[in-house]
Design an enzyme around this catalytic site. Structure first.
Site, PDB file in Angstrom:
ATOM      1  CE  LYS A 190      -3.042  -3.277   0.991  1.00 52.64           C
ATOM      2  NZ  LYS A 190      -3.769  -4.070   0.014  1.00 52.64           N
TER       3      LYS A 190
HETATM    4  C1  LIG Z   1      -4.570  -5.262   1.002  1.00 54.19           C
HETATM    5  C2  LIG Z   1      -6.043  -5.316   1.068  1.00 54.19           C
HETATM    6  C3  LIG Z   1      -6.722  -5.841   2.171  1.00 54.19           C
HETATM    7  C4  LIG Z   1      -6.009  -6.522   3.304  1.00 54.19           C
HETATM    8  O1  LIG Z   1      -5.168  -5.688   4.009  1.00 54.19           O
HETATM    9  P1  LIG Z   1      -4.150  -6.337   5.107  1.00 54.19           P
HETATM   10  O2  LIG Z   1      -3.646  -5.142   5.836  1.00 54.19           O
HETATM   11  O3  LIG Z   1      -3.107  -7.066   4.360  1.00 54.19           O
HETATM   12  O4  LIG Z   1      -4.974  -7.224   5.977  1.00 54.19           O
HETATM   13  C5  LIG Z   1      -8.098  -5.771   2.201  1.00 54.19           C
HETATM   14  N1  LIG Z   1      -8.795  -5.247   1.171  1.00 54.19           N
HETATM   15  C6  LIG Z   1      -8.185  -4.758   0.077  1.00 54.19           C
HETATM   16  C7  LIG Z   1      -9.013  -4.159  -1.018  1.00 54.19           C
HETATM   17  C8  LIG Z   1      -6.791  -4.787  -0.019  1.00 54.19           C
HETATM   18  O5  LIG Z   1      -6.202  -4.322  -1.136  1.00 54.19           O
END
Ligand SMILES: *Cc1c(COP(=O)(O)O)cnc(C)c1O
Length: 404
Positions: A190
């Site tokens: 992210k």
């Molecule tokens: C990355 C992601 C998640 C999960 O996030 P984590 O912090 O890895 O649990 C959930 N929803 C979307 C749309 C994502 O891109």
């Protein structure tokens, strides 16, 4: 493989400041859900404009808590998209509820609001929309349907830290929030990262209290309060909660990352703008679409390949040229973890013509997975890197279309 340097799909933007920031909590002796977490929460709330921000271990935790707190229970249905990272749909199932998938709009890869009403039943308990790869979903339309049916809205903003939406005449950050809760991720893929990490934002103090209770075993009095009290306090455990804590090491890193966010957004937007130019004339390639009311943080740059182009072949050709790509966002309903009966497209399984891995009602979701690819975009990328990506993509599409 060419002899130039390999271009990865993404790179976290971390430096000496983040490394330094972890010294303080490590040497202080308070290393989890302490002062660094509290400060990170305040700074994140200020950045989004939300009244409350509650840190957790990752966004999957955040989604799970958000759904529980808005009242999702076993046997309920939650309207969401299949076209998302699998954690979105999994969070619904952790609550014992069934994800009901609606299709996406092909241009934005986000939930198509026009398809929501036909799948609302008396079991529908919430709407879980996703700001996919950082592109804001059509919240105006989604919220007006939700209000009409008195349904809470949870925003999966995992990828959307720093993304903006035009709202009541102003550009505002995703997470203020417009629905009831927004959930963020700080995974290294992210735009800002704490290694792993997550955050819930809300304007509802009762929801925020629920998050704080559930993230720490349902404990009535947090450790920080007992630690600072000169009275003996006995805690109680009124509900079976979870251990969804963020550590102070993660929060210390997150605080530095937040100070970098304006630069990160500026860079990512400049890189996306450059891609729009470099790729505009590749025949048949469809570039990402940003609605007038949305400003993406460009967590990912997703393009659709020309008709007749083989996705795997294009990706392989680019990899041979030293460039990583990924296929379009997955679809939960096509995974083995989602056998018939664990999800719905709004039609009962026995009446729906859904085949394994294919659902007529989720056509755009499937096409996006099969036809789209993600190309590299990260802060440290330079103009030459982007030119190499463009050239490799152009070559790969040409080869694939000629059937070579
Ligand atoms: C990355 C992601 C998640 C999960 O996030 P984590 O912090 O890895 O649990 C959930 N929803 C979307 C749309 C994502 O891109």
């Amino acid at each position: 493989m060419s002899n130039s340097v390999f271009i990865p799909i993404a790179k976290p933007y971390l430096g000496e400041e983040e490394a330094q920031a972890t010294h303080k909590p490590i040497l202080s002796g308070w290393v989890t859900q302490g002062p660094e977490v509290a400060a990170f929460e305040q700074e994140f709330a200020a950045m989004t404009g939300a009244a409350h921000a509650c840190a957790v271990g990752n966004c999957t935790h955040a989604l799970h808590l958000a759904l529980l707190a808005v009242g999702v229970q076993p046997g309920d249905e939650v309207i969401t998209v299949s076209h998302s990272f699998i954690a979105t749909a999994n969070a619904v199932r952790y609550c014992g509820a069934k994800p009901v998938f609606v299709d996406i709009q092909s241009e934005t890869f986000n939930m198509d609001p026009a398809l929501i009403e036909r799948v609302i039943t008396d079991r529908t308990r919430a709407i879980l929309c996703v700001h996919q790869v950082g592109m804001p979903a059509d919240l105006q339309a989604i919220l007006s349907i939700a209000r009409k049916h008195e349904l809470p809205v949870v925003e999966d903003a995992a990828c959307a830290t720093g993304s903006e939406i035009f709202w009541n005449g102003n550009w505002e950050k995703i997470g203020k929030p417009r629905g009831d809760v927004a959930c963020f991720s700080f995974h290294p893929r992210k735009v800002v990262t704490t290694g792993d990490g997550g955050m819930l934002t809300t304007n509802d103090s009762r929801l925020d209290q629920q998050f704080r209770l559930l993230r720490q075993h349902g404990m009535s009095v947090p450790d920080t309060v007992r630690h600072n009290s000169n009275q003996v306090i006995f805690e109680s455990y009124d509900v079976p909660g979870y251990n969804f804590r963020m550590t102070d090491l993660q929060a210390a890193v997150g605080r530095v990352q937040l100070t970098r966010l304006p630069y990160i957004l500026e860079r990512r937007r400049a890189l996306a703008a450059r891609y729009h130019q470099l790729l505009a004339d590749i025949p048949g390639v469809v570039l990402p679409f940003e609605p007038q009311w949305a400003r993406s943080n460009w967590q990912s740059y997703v393009i659709r390949l020309p008709e007749g182009c083989d996705q795997r072949q294009v990706m392989q050709s680019m990899l041979d040229d030293g460039i990583a790509t990924r296929r379009g966002v997955m679809c939960a309903h096509r995974e083995p973890a989602y056998p018939s009966g664990t999800w719905s497209c709004g039609i009962e399984p026995q009446e729906c013509n859904c085949q394994k891995g294919s659902c007529a009602r989720l056509r755009q979701s499937e096409l996006a997975q099969d036809r789209a690819i993600v190309i590299p975009l990260y802060v440290q990328m330079n103009e030459v890197d982007q030119e190499r990506v463009a050239a490799a993509l152009r070559k790969a599409c040409g080869l694939s279309q000629r059937g070579e």
